[in-house]
Design a protein around this motif. Sequence first.
Motif: not given
Length: 528
Positions: A116-122
């Motif tokens: 449940k996070t953004t692709l960038e944060e991952n």
Amino acid sequence: MGKVILYDTTLRDGTQGEGISFSAEDKVKIALKLDKMGFHYVEGGWPGSNPKDMEFFRMIREYNLEHAKITAFGCTCKPQTSPAEDPNIQSILEAGVQVATIFGKTWDFHVTHALKTTLEENLKMIRDTVKYLKSRGLEVIYDAEHFFDGYKSNADYAMKTIKAAEEAGADTICLCDTNGGSMPHEISEIVRRVVDAVQVPIGIHAHNDCELAVANSIVAVQAGAVQVQGTINGFGERCGNANLCSVIPNLVFKLKIDCMDRDKLQALTELSRYVSELANVHPDNSQPYVGSSAFAHKGGVHVSALLKNPETYEHIEPGLVGNSRRVLVSELSGMSNIIYKAEELDLDLDMNRTNPETKKILEQIKYLENKGFQFEGAEGSFELLMRKAFNGYHEPFELLALRIITEKREAGVIYSEAIIKLKVGEEIVHTAAEGNGPVNAMDNALRKALEVFYPFIRDMKLADYKVRVLDGNAGTRAQVRVLIETHDKELGSWGTVGVSENIIEASWQALVDSLAYGLLKKKKETEK
Ligand SMILES: CC(=O)SCCNC(=O)CCNC(=O)[C@H](O)C(C)(C)COP(=O)(O)OP(=O)(O)OC[C@H]1O[C@@H](n2cnc3c(N)ncnc32)[C@H](O)[C@@H]1OP(=O)(O)O
Ligand SMILES: CC(=O)C(=O)O
């Protein structure tokens, strides 16, 4: 193709299999065995998961391993946190290992739906975690979870995740078929593309949900992967992981790829059974290479050819993996099975194709198997049958009478007593014994009578007693087969069989064979 690095995850992913659990002490024992066999990496567990795994890391530090590097497993840091404040990452440092294996998300769907996070944060989580562990002096293996599903969903993003790991300094990137749903041609194609696109060594971690984990590991190696992750006996989450007991001999014997010394491979069968034993799981007989049936021959046609040349029905020599050839005797046997068996058991009987007794034994086996006997697991009864046919056998005792009383008393207590009269040589023995059931009482009475003459039968213990109803439709009139396994610490184990419509009679037959065969074995041992 060059060398392949073996990475064992029995102690981590293996324990994610239903019913598999090891104590910290057992984990240490397995790690030491794997080290001795020459495995390059042993993943000990997830230290941030439970105290037992952390205890393992504390215990294993006491040993100097010859080959294996112990790795501690964990995931990338949580979204919006730094690895320095992430307890899961800190527990890897506390584990005191030199190698960390970190799994991170590849599949865009997982990033948005599970993390449940953004692709960038991952990507940042992957980069930060790998960089942090590298800065602390660790070797880092990056496990790209769901790599193949991720690649099929969004190849560009999947590649960005492993590029992030590579740029942060990961020493190896392992592509995981986490859900085990990929086909060999997909694995092959995708691994090839990744190998062309990154500089770091690539590994494969395959699950077995389509029963393709071994095949997928092999094609990945052919496509350029240089590390294979898997488990002993294929233990692992859901349908398991790639079974290293198959992967390794496939690499060595079929593809001639160096990954384990051939002399060490001879301990593979023992390793497989050792791990099953510690997991308290019955070994899978039909497991390729290491299963007890992997080189067991039953059909007469097979055994006949095998006697001429084993290569006719064996793809490798069983001893190469520490296994052994077995010939089974059953209604599917031909004379070859009987002759082979007589030689194997070292019976000095004149067993050959022209001797009519050989044919007679074969016919008797087929007749008895048709009545419900099964000689496959009853080599004791089989040898006695052969010896009786050749008139070279004297019964060690003769039953004159047997009486069994079973009484149900007050408060539901069941009481059984057996009274037995035997002739042993010229002497008559008459004795009685109690038991918790009629078979137990009969066993106790028979042993009590015989122990006077053969004190060593005290050491012959009943290891297993199985009853199989042969024709369920007959209800309580049904014929039953009793298989008994007896164990003696000096003489080993042997099986015997009895069949009757009366369970006491079937048990008696198997029990008498069990002790008579034990006495025969003892005699042979003493005469050596
Ligand atoms: C593919 C694999 O086999 S990965 C290995 C799987 N093995 C295991 O899960 C066995 C060991 N696991 C455990 O002991 C526990 O799950 C723990 C200690 C790791 C975590 O326990 P909890 O903190 O209670 O979390 P829980 O297990 O409920 O959920 C997992 C959490 O990890 C998160 N997570 C999953 N993958 C990652 C990742 N690569 N990076 C960061 N976090 C992740 C999930 O989003 C979830 O967090 P959330 O609840 O904030 O959404
Ligand atoms: C890392 C791991 O165990 C998997 O992706 O299956």
